[in-house]
Design a protein around this motif. Structure first.
Motif, PDB file in Angstrom:
ATOM      1  N   ALA A   4      39.834  22.039  52.866  1.00 23.43           N
ATOM      2  CA  ALA A   4      40.531  22.539  51.683  1.00 23.43           C
ATOM      3  C   ALA A   4      40.742  24.031  51.875  1.00 23.43           C
ATOM      4  N   LEU A   5      41.973  24.460  51.747  1.00 27.20           N
ATOM      5  CA  LEU A   5      42.356  25.850  51.959  1.00 27.20           C
ATOM      6  C   LEU A   5      42.692  26.485  50.617  1.00 27.20           C
ATOM      7  N   VAL A   6      42.114  27.654  50.355  1.00 26.80           N
ATOM      8  CA  VAL A   6      42.453  28.434  49.163  1.00 26.80           C
ATOM      9  C   VAL A   6      43.004  29.768  49.623  1.00 26.80           C
ATOM     10  N   ILE A   7      44.269  30.015  49.320  1.00 30.91           N
ATOM     11  CA  ILE A   7      44.930  31.256  49.701  1.00 30.91           C
ATOM     12  C   ILE A   7      44.961  32.180  48.491  1.00 30.91           C
ATOM     13  N   GLY A   8      44.651  33.454  48.734  1.00 25.72           N
ATOM     14  CA  GLY A   8      44.557  34.413  47.644  1.00 25.72           C
ATOM     15  C   GLY A   8      43.184  34.376  47.021  1.00 25.72           C
ATOM     16  N   ALA A   9      42.177  34.150  47.841  1.00 21.78           N
ATOM     17  CA  ALA A   9      40.812  33.964  47.341  1.00 21.78           C
ATOM     18  C   ALA A   9      40.258  35.260  46.771  1.00 21.78           C
ATOM     19  N   GLY A  10      39.478  35.106  45.707  1.00 22.35           N
ATOM     20  CA  GLY A  10      38.830  36.231  45.056  1.00 22.35           C
ATOM     21  C   GLY A  10      37.627  35.749  44.282  1.00 22.35           C
ATOM     22  N   PRO A  11      37.039  36.602  43.442  1.00 18.62           N
ATOM     23  CA  PRO A  11      35.802  36.252  42.759  1.00 18.62           C
ATOM     24  C   PRO A  11      35.987  35.413  41.503  1.00 18.62           C
ATOM     25  N   GLY A  12      37.215  35.214  41.033  1.00 17.83           N
ATOM     26  CA  GLY A  12      37.449  34.515  39.780  1.00 17.83           C
ATOM     27  C   GLY A  12      37.781  33.052  39.948  1.00 17.83           C
ATOM     28  N   LEU A  13      39.018  32.695  39.633  1.00 19.84           N
ATOM     29  CA  LEU A  13      39.453  31.304  39.706  1.00 19.84           C
ATOM     30  C   LEU A  13      39.290  30.739  41.105  1.00 19.84           C
ATOM     31  N   SER A  14      39.641  31.505  42.117  1.00 23.55           N
ATOM     32  CA  SER A  14      39.551  31.012  43.498  1.00 23.55           C
ATOM     33  C   SER A  14      38.122  30.619  43.851  1.00 23.55           C
ATOM     34  N   ALA A  15      37.154  31.406  43.403  1.00 22.87           N
ATOM     35  CA  ALA A  15      35.755  31.087  43.682  1.00 22.87           C
ATOM     36  C   ALA A  15      35.358  29.788  43.001  1.00 22.87           C
ATOM     37  N   SER A  16      35.812  29.597  41.769  1.00 25.47           N
ATOM     38  CA  SER A  16      35.520  28.350  41.054  1.00 25.47           C
ATOM     39  C   SER A  16      36.162  27.163  41.754  1.00 25.47           C
ATOM     40  N   LEU A  17      37.383  27.335  42.221  1.00 29.21           N
ATOM     41  CA  LEU A  17      38.059  26.267  42.952  1.00 29.21           C
ATOM     42  C   LEU A  17      37.317  25.939  44.241  1.00 29.21           C
ATOM     43  N   ALA A  18      36.892  26.967  44.951  1.00 31.78           N
ATOM     44  CA  ALA A  18      36.192  26.754  46.222  1.00 31.78           C
ATOM     45  C   ALA A  18      34.896  25.990  46.002  1.00 31.78           C
ATOM     46  N   ARG A  19      34.150  26.362  44.966  1.00 33.33           N
ATOM     47  CA  ARG A  19      32.890  25.660  44.687  1.00 33.33           C
ATOM     48  C   ARG A  19      33.139  24.203  44.308  1.00 33.33           C
ATOM     49  N   ALA A  20      34.168  23.970  43.494  1.00 34.02           N
ATOM     50  CA  ALA A  20      34.474  22.602  43.076  1.00 34.02           C
ATOM     51  C   ALA A  20      34.895  21.741  44.258  1.00 34.02           C
ATOM     52  N   LEU A  21      35.677  22.308  45.157  1.00 38.00           N
ATOM     53  CA  LEU A  21      36.121  21.564  46.334  1.00 38.00           C
ATOM     54  C   LEU A  21      34.962  21.303  47.292  1.00 38.00           C
ATOM     55  N   LYS A  22      34.053  22.264  47.393  1.00 35.61           N
ATOM     56  CA  LYS A  22      32.877  22.073  48.241  1.00 35.61           C
ATOM     57  C   LYS A  22      32.017  20.924  47.719  1.00 35.61           C
ATOM     58  N   GLN A  23      31.886  20.827  46.403  1.00 35.60           N
ATOM     59  CA  GLN A  23      31.104  19.747  45.803  1.00 35.60           C
ATOM     60  C   GLN A  23      31.704  18.378  46.112  1.00 35.60           C
TER      61      GLN A  23
END
Length: 231
Positions: A4-23
């Protein structure tokens, strides 16, 4: 394992998306113009960090080449960057306006271009794009942001019509409101404290709901806003 690739990653929404995808069991790749602030998040979820300016064709090609080297299938690609500059139309700097359009829309095209090449052979995958109310209605003194987000929405609508029949789910998420974050002093950690702004973890859950949709009932666009937000 799928990527799963997240472009424009940062500490807000992107971080939440990354954690959810990791789960969900995905291998996570976070791409940003400057990944130096993402080391803690990367360590937390075992993510790969790649510096990438989304508006730069060379950077985007290098990003996807590096993904290929991981030898995992690209299942999810999320485009989160945007830029805005505000002011009366007569005072706007054309160079700044060009940058807004390139980040908000052209970079999204580049992601779709490269991700489609990886997903089409398998007739499988999902591409999600973070939109805004400005992509549905343009506000005064905000022409560049409106242009960029309108272009992004048009891209997503076109992609959905082209790629849905080929097994690739396109999602355009219209975010209507301010996203809470640790950097915002008005934000809080509990769900009940986000009455006036969007909880990034709740937004991420909405993205995961899109990801879970059966192909017989795919959405190409969804709007989300705080319950107190007028619209």
């Amino acid at each position: 394992m799928s990527t799963a690739l997240v472009i424009g990653a940062g500490p807000g929404l992107s971080a939440s998306l990354a954690r959810a995808l990791k789960q969900r069991g995905h291998s996570i790749v976070l791409a940003s113009r400057d990944t130096s602030s993402l080391s803690d998040l990367a360590q937390e979820i075992g993510a790969t960090l790649i510096d990438c300016n989304a508006r730069n064709p060379g950077d985007m090609e290098r990003l996807f080449t590096m993904l290929d080297e991981q030898q995992d299938d690209l299942d999810v690609a999320i485009y989160n960057p945007s830029a805005r500059n505000q002011g009366p139309i007569a005072t706007l700097d054309p160079v700044d306006v060009e940058n807004t359009l390139m980040i908000s829309a052209y970079g999204a095209f580049l992601m779709a271009h490269h991700a489609a090449k990886r997903m089409l052979p398998r007739n499988q995958g999902a591409m999600f794009f973070t939109g805004a109310t400005a992509g549905v209605k343009g506000f005064a003194n905000s022409a560049p942001f409106a242009m960029g987000k309108f272009a992004l929405r048009g891209l997503c609508q076109s992609l959905a019509r082209e790629l849905h029949p080929k097994g690739i789910h396109i999602g355009h998420v219209v975010i209507d409101g301010i996203i809470g974050s640790p950097a915002n002093p008005e934000s809080a950690s509990g769900d009940e404290d986000f009455d006036n702004m969007l909880n990034p973890d709740a937004i991420a859950r909405t993205y995961m709901h899109l990801l879970d949709q059966h192909r017989s009932a795919w959405s190409w666009e969804i709007e989300i806003r705080p319950w107190v937000e007028s619209f």
